[in-house]
Design a protein around this motif. Structure first.
Motif, PDB file in Angstrom:
ATOM      1  N   ILE A  19      35.290  31.034  27.019  1.00  0.00           N
ATOM      2  CA  ILE A  19      35.645  31.734  25.786  1.00  0.00           C
ATOM      3  C   ILE A  19      34.385  32.082  25.016  1.00  0.00           C
ATOM      4  N   ALA A  20      34.256  33.345  24.650  1.00  0.00           N
ATOM      5  CA  ALA A  20      33.149  33.791  23.812  1.00  0.00           C
ATOM      6  C   ALA A  20      33.733  34.230  22.474  1.00  0.00           C
ATOM      7  N   GLY A  21      33.147  33.764  21.408  1.00  0.00           N
ATOM      8  CA  GLY A  21      33.582  34.243  20.108  1.00  0.00           C
ATOM      9  C   GLY A  21      34.069  33.177  19.175  1.00  0.00           C
ATOM     10  N   LEU A  22      35.242  33.398  18.662  1.00  0.00           N
ATOM     11  CA  LEU A  22      35.798  32.618  17.562  1.00  0.00           C
ATOM     12  C   LEU A  22      36.133  31.177  17.942  1.00  0.00           C
ATOM     13  N   GLN A  23      35.826  30.265  17.009  1.00  0.00           N
ATOM     14  CA  GLN A  23      36.136  28.844  17.193  1.00  0.00           C
ATOM     15  C   GLN A  23      36.714  28.330  15.878  1.00  0.00           C
ATOM     16  N   THR A  24      38.028  28.237  15.854  1.00  0.00           N
ATOM     17  CA  THR A  24      38.709  27.683  14.679  1.00  0.00           C
ATOM     18  C   THR A  24      39.463  26.434  15.117  1.00  0.00           C
ATOM     19  N   LYS A  25      39.966  25.694  14.135  1.00  0.00           N
ATOM     20  CA  LYS A  25      40.693  24.473  14.449  1.00  0.00           C
ATOM     21  C   LYS A  25      41.902  24.766  15.336  1.00  0.00           C
ATOM     22  N   ARG A  26      42.669  25.808  15.028  1.00  0.00           N
ATOM     23  CA  ARG A  26      43.854  26.149  15.826  1.00  0.00           C
ATOM     24  C   ARG A  26      43.477  26.557  17.250  1.00  0.00           C
ATOM     25  N   ILE A  27      42.399  27.291  17.404  1.00  0.00           N
ATOM     26  CA  ILE A  27      41.967  27.707  18.751  1.00  0.00           C
ATOM     27  C   ILE A  27      41.522  26.489  19.551  1.00  0.00           C
ATOM     28  N   VAL A  28      40.751  25.611  18.924  1.00  0.00           N
ATOM     29  CA  VAL A  28      40.297  24.396  19.602  1.00  0.00           C
ATOM     30  C   VAL A  28      41.499  23.537  20.011  1.00  0.00           C
ATOM     31  N   GLU A  29      42.478  23.398  19.122  1.00  0.00           N
ATOM     32  CA  GLU A  29      43.690  22.637  19.464  1.00  0.00           C
ATOM     33  C   GLU A  29      44.408  23.251  20.665  1.00  0.00           C
ATOM     34  N   LYS A  30      44.496  24.579  20.699  1.00  0.00           N
ATOM     35  CA  LYS A  30      45.158  25.261  21.809  1.00  0.00           C
ATOM     36  C   LYS A  30      44.383  25.051  23.105  1.00  0.00           C
ATOM     37  N   VAL A  31      43.075  25.151  23.042  1.00  0.00           N
ATOM     38  CA  VAL A  31      42.246  24.926  24.231  1.00  0.00           C
ATOM     39  C   VAL A  31      42.430  23.499  24.724  1.00  0.00           C
ATOM     40  N   ASN A  32      42.454  22.527  23.813  1.00  0.00           N
ATOM     41  CA  ASN A  32      42.668  21.132  24.208  1.00  0.00           C
ATOM     42  C   ASN A  32      44.042  20.922  24.828  1.00  0.00           C
ATOM     43  N   GLN A  33      45.042  21.601  24.317  1.00  0.00           N
ATOM     44  CA  GLN A  33      46.387  21.527  24.889  1.00  0.00           C
ATOM     45  C   GLN A  33      46.367  22.031  26.341  1.00  0.00           C
ATOM     46  N   ILE A  34      45.686  23.138  26.569  1.00  0.00           N
ATOM     47  CA  ILE A  34      45.568  23.688  27.928  1.00  0.00           C
ATOM     48  C   ILE A  34      44.774  22.734  28.809  1.00  0.00           C
ATOM     49  N   ALA A  35      43.694  22.178  28.269  1.00  0.00           N
ATOM     50  CA  ALA A  35      42.853  21.260  29.041  1.00  0.00           C
ATOM     51  C   ALA A  35      43.626  20.018  29.457  1.00  0.00           C
ATOM     52  N   LYS A  36      44.436  19.496  28.573  1.00  0.00           N
ATOM     53  CA  LYS A  36      45.221  18.293  28.900  1.00  0.00           C
ATOM     54  C   LYS A  36      46.204  18.558  30.036  1.00  0.00           C
ATOM     55  N   LYS A  37      46.743  19.764  30.089  1.00  0.00           N
ATOM     56  CA  LYS A  37      47.645  20.131  31.194  1.00  0.00           C
ATOM     57  C   LYS A  37      46.917  20.077  32.527  1.00  0.00           C
ATOM     58  N   ASN A  38      45.616  20.347  32.486  1.00  0.00           N
ATOM     59  CA  ASN A  38      44.811  20.397  33.705  1.00  0.00           C
ATOM     60  C   ASN A  38      43.894  19.199  33.849  1.00  0.00           C
ATOM     61  N   SER A  39      44.167  18.121  33.114  1.00  0.00           N
ATOM     62  CA  SER A  39      43.362  16.898  33.164  1.00  0.00           C
ATOM     63  C   SER A  39      41.894  17.154  32.912  1.00  0.00           C
ATOM     64  N   CYS A  40      41.589  17.961  31.924  1.00  0.00           N
ATOM     65  CA  CYS A  40      40.203  18.268  31.572  1.00  0.00           C
ATOM     66  C   CYS A  40      39.803  17.466  30.336  1.00  0.00           C
ATOM     67  N   TYR A  41      38.569  17.642  29.927  1.00  0.00           N
ATOM     68  CA  TYR A  41      38.060  16.959  28.744  1.00  0.00           C
ATOM     69  C   TYR A  41      38.404  17.748  27.484  1.00  0.00           C
ATOM     70  N   ASP A  42      38.479  17.037  26.366  1.00  0.00           N
ATOM     71  CA  ASP A  42      38.716  17.687  25.090  1.00  0.00           C
ATOM     72  C   ASP A  42      37.485  18.461  24.653  1.00  0.00           C
ATOM     73  N   PHE A  43      37.742  19.589  24.019  1.00  0.00           N
ATOM     74  CA  PHE A  43      36.697  20.382  23.412  1.00  0.00           C
ATOM     75  C   PHE A  43      36.604  19.936  21.972  1.00  0.00           C
ATOM     76  N   LYS A  44      35.414  19.725  21.462  1.00  0.00           N
ATOM     77  CA  LYS A  44      35.231  19.241  20.086  1.00  0.00           C
ATOM     78  C   LYS A  44      35.032  20.413  19.138  1.00  0.00           C
ATOM     79  N   TYR A  45      35.634  20.306  17.987  1.00  0.00           N
ATOM     80  CA  TYR A  45      35.509  21.346  16.939  1.00  0.00           C
ATOM     81  C   TYR A  45      34.417  20.953  15.996  1.00  0.00           C
TER      82      TYR A  45
END
Length: 152
Positions: free
Chosen positions: A126-152
């Protein structure tokens, strides 16, 4: 670009399988043939591609979602071209990239594209915007794929 196993086999006058047995030390190769293959590998600075090997034995294709801003922006066009070139070097492996362009930097548009990609990707770029809601969404996707959390 480095030499391939097929090219090594051709230069050594052997099958691709024989080169594979030498690379992975599986035996059943005459010592003089193994030496010839290893000499060709050394002369051409050949090193097995571990990513390629992992992808080759994988049952599931690697799918990457790539979100970039401003489709007409020369900088992002250069990144897009570079990613396509890099992926072309792995054309024999199951890799698929979903390119998505965002016009501007609107949070809702990012979230919409993330929703679209959520069930179709193993990785995100992802290039560009990093907001709390976007980070939460990315973490939700990552958890589905057993990935690490992205920090905001």
């Amino acid at each position: 670009m480095s030499i391939t196993i097929t090219q090594i086999a051709k230069l050594a006058g052997v099958s691709r399988g024989t080169v594979d047995r030498v690379i992975h030390q599986r035996g059943r190769v005459a010592p003089e043939v193994e030496k010839r293959i290893r000499d060709i590998m050394d002369e051409n600075d050949y090193h097995p591609n571990m990513l390629g090997r992992a992808l080759a034995v994988s049952k599931t294709p690697l799918t990457i979602g790539m979100i970039m801003i401003e489709k007409g922006n020369p900088f992002f066009q250069l990144i897009h071209s570079g990613v396509k070139e890099a992926i072309s070097q792995f054309r024999d492996y199951p890799i698929l990239v979903y390119f998505r362009h965002i016009n501007g930097v609107g949070e809702e548009e990012y979230l919409k594209v993330l929703d679209e990609l959520e069930n179709n990707v193993n990785a995100l770029i992802i290039a560009g915007l990093q907001t709390k809601r976007i980070v939460e969404k990315v973490n939700q996707i990552a958890k589905k794929n057993s990935c690490y959390d992205f920090k905001y």
